[in-house]
Design an enzyme around this catalytic site. Structure first.
Site, short mmCIF file in Angstrom:
data_model
loop_
_atom_site.label_atom_id
_atom_site.label_comp_id
_atom_site.label_asym_id
_atom_site.label_seq_id
_atom_site.Cartn_x
_atom_site.Cartn_y
_atom_site.Cartn_z
CE LYS A 34 -3.92 -2.32 2.12
NZ LYS A 34 -5.01 -2.29 3.11
CG ASP A 45 -8.17 -0.21 3.13
OD1 ASP A 45 -8.92 -1.05 2.63
OD2 ASP A 45 -6.92 -0.28 3.08
#
Ligand code: ATR
Length: 267
Positions: A65, A100
């Site tokens: 990420k 997220d």
């Protein structure tokens, strides 16, 4: 045909393929969603390769990420979070998002829980905690971060406006004054233990657990037993996918079909 996929290491047990395939099928979109198991030593080449091959979008999972953040163009608040879990390959280049974070906020909205003006406690100080803390702050909550290694809680709190850092021994006091408590540690993953003391729960709290294996964790069952509202980790997984789908396709996501596909693979 459009091509989307998830890139990570490992990715073989990811639930994103069935969830996104259900969404494409429901919307009649001619697209494939595949898994890319990338070599961590060649992740930059992997992103560039995906772009060169005309891949339309990627879900990015651990441990890439931060690499995705460095590869893609990002706006605030993703700039401050420093992590990207969704890449949209546009005509102007790769654009990075953190669904997220936005997905968790949608999960709260879906359950009718307002974060505006709320006192939110985030347990943990890793990547998941970082996304939650920034998300809650963006949604108007005041954030307290409690972590086993207290110094990491202070480090994270220093990045999030108006947040405070704490050790785990302060959890009972923090929970007594809170509206929302979120577990962003790995505690409870495939084991029957909770990151929060059972007797600290009360009926005015909403509990959110980023752990989704099992769906009903000890954290959530303790919360429910005290009369708290609960939101399980599959909702975060679902809405991060919903946000990604809408970003990629510009269409409303078929939330029910995606939820059904996800939960049928979880239980
Ligand atoms: P992620 O990026 O998925 O959030 P991480 O960076 O490894 O994962 O963070 C894991 C979090 O779980 C950390 O906050 C960790 O606490 P420490 O910073 O003290 O290591 C927390 N954690 C893991 N196991 C724990 C345990 N048994 N008790 C309390 N906290 C725990």
């Amino acid at each position: 045909m459009d091509v989307y996929g998830i890139i990570g290491h490992p990715v073989e047990h990811s639930l994103s393929p069935p969830m996104h395939e259900a969404a494409f099928e429901e919307r009649g979109i001619d697209a494939k969603y595949v898994t890319f198991e990338a070599d961590p030593d060649r992740i930059e080449e992997a992103f560039e390769g995906a772009q060169a091959l005309g891949v339309d979008g990627l879900t990015v999972t651990l441990p890439f990420k931060h690499d995705a953040f460095e590869f893609a163009d990002v706006d605030d608040p993703v700039q401050r979070v420093g992590a990207v879990n969704t890449i949209d390959f546009t005509d102007d280049g790769p654009v990075g998002y953190n669904t997220d974070m936005t997905g968790t906020l949608q999960a709260f909205e879906h359950h009718g829980v307002s974060l505006e003006g709320a006192e939110a406690v985030v347990i943990g100080a890793g990547g998941a905690a970082r996304a939650l803390a920034f998300g809650f702050e963006e949604a108007g909550a005041t954030v307290s971060i409690a972590n086993r290694t207290e110094s990491k809680a202070h480090d994270l709190a220093a990045d999030v406006p108006d947040a405070s850092g704490h050790g785990l021994e302060e959890l009972p006091d923090l929970m007594a004054a809170a509206d929302v408590v979120a577990n962003a540690t790995s505690v409870g993953l495939e084991e029957d233990v909770s990151a929060a003391p059972a007797d600290a729960w009360h009926g005015d709290l909403t509990a959110f657990d980023a752990v989704y294996k099992p769906l009903e964790t000890r954290f959530l069952s303790d919360a429910a037993a005290a009369g708290a509202q609960t939101i399980d980790g599959a909702w975060m997984l679902l809405f991060q996918g919903v946000d990604a789908f809408e970003t990629w396709t510009g269409e409303d996501a078929p939330v029910d079909a995606m939820n059904e596909a996800l939960r049928s693979h979880l239980s």
